[in-house]
Design an enzyme around this catalytic site. Sequence first.
Site, short mmCIF file in Angstrom:
data_model
loop_
_atom_site.label_atom_id
_atom_site.label_comp_id
_atom_site.label_asym_id
_atom_site.label_seq_id
_atom_site.Cartn_x
_atom_site.Cartn_y
_atom_site.Cartn_z
N ASP A 70 -6.45 -36.75 -26.48
CA ASP A 70 -5.71 -35.49 -26.51
C ASP A 70 -4.47 -35.56 -25.64
O ASP A 70 -4.33 -36.43 -24.77
CB ASP A 70 -6.60 -34.33 -26.05
CG ASP A 70 -6.98 -34.40 -24.57
OD1 ASP A 70 -7.32 -35.51 -24.10
OD2 ASP A 70 -6.94 -33.36 -23.89
N GLU A 128 -9.54 -34.52 -22.36
CA GLU A 128 -9.38 -34.80 -20.93
C GLU A 128 -8.41 -33.82 -20.29
O GLU A 128 -8.61 -33.41 -19.14
CB GLU A 128 -8.88 -36.24 -20.75
CG GLU A 128 -8.86 -36.73 -19.30
CD GLU A 128 -7.56 -36.48 -18.55
OE1 GLU A 128 -7.51 -36.74 -17.35
OE2 GLU A 128 -6.59 -35.99 -19.18
#
Length: 407
Positions: A84, A177
Amino acid sequence: MAYDLLLERFLRYAKINTRSDENATRTPTTQSQVDFALNILKPELEELGLSNIHYLESNGYLVATLPANDDRLTRKIGFISHMDTADFNAEGVSPQVIESYDGGIIPLGTSGYNLDPADFPNLQNYIGQTLITTDGTTLLGADDKSGIAEIMTALAHLKANPEIKHCEIRVGFGPDEEIGIGADKFDVDDFDVDFAYTVDGGPLGELQYETFSAAGAELIFHGRNVHPGTAKGQMVNALQLAIDFHNQLPAEDRPELTDGYQGFNHLQTMTGTVEEANSSYIIRDFETESFENRKATFQEIADKMNQAYGQTRVDLVIKDQYYNMRQVIEKDMMPVELAKEVMEDLGIVPVIEPIRGGTDGSKISFKGIPTPNIFAGGENMHGRYEFVSLQTMEKAVDVILGIISKP
């Protein structure tokens, strides 16, 4: 060393929007991360000849193994990067490639924004190198598409050069994350390594095994709204309560006034009306005692204010988020010493500093796999001024290859 397709691979990954969503409740929080794992990364791992390739729907991790090709290299080492990107526009990423950077101002496309050395003196470290920047309308996503590209490139290099002896390698590409939940469901039994590295750091040489310990504080302030013309002795302004609370925290303990090993209390949002107000803080410190003292200060202020009003005007909820992974890693510094030795062998000066933030490695370390962090190359991350050096990315690949082949 220069690596074929490293740049192409990074650019291809960077153009894919994999932004996470802190308001979602699914794992991963966005379908784009699932698609990236299954439609892009998984076929590449298959093409590279890895085994036991599997996507875990329970936690959003794509995992694969490259078996050892030398019985003398008995370690099992993991490399982890996140799919991400941060909370900034990631739709329509259009990277610029600046070859042989001359040290001047870099226009970011036609956006009107510039990468100016006067604002970003770190640019002077990259004169003569190939820089990849944004076009000024999005982030770049080097955090952490550069890490993914570096791991993939190392695997491709091993396939093309089977004479390179290496230990067993496990790779993991995970979600979310950037919103702090990516490793919450990480499966250490499935990953099954002796230790691992997150390839998620910044400039050349970064090697980190210390993070903040982190908590979040949510406050609700309860006011009493009456007409301001007759408010004396009756009105309780919830917004003023929020201000009063904030002003009782140490004024010097703010992010913009701290660095190094100093912790902080950070007011992220304050919203509300006279009737009700909300404040949201993050609390950060490196030392356990100081971390606990910070949380205690929040509670003491809330208790004092409630006592002063004779009723509950302040509701406080504090939740721990993650802890300083030094507590785990310092028990056996071998993973850190190994990476440090490899960097020194390559002529890279290790920069061993605490992370003024967190990584997936913090939670993974506390789950049982010591996981320090190594550089991936990104600078000015999480926004339009993000950039990465191709030469730094190449050296990150060198470090990965050095770690897995070290006796």
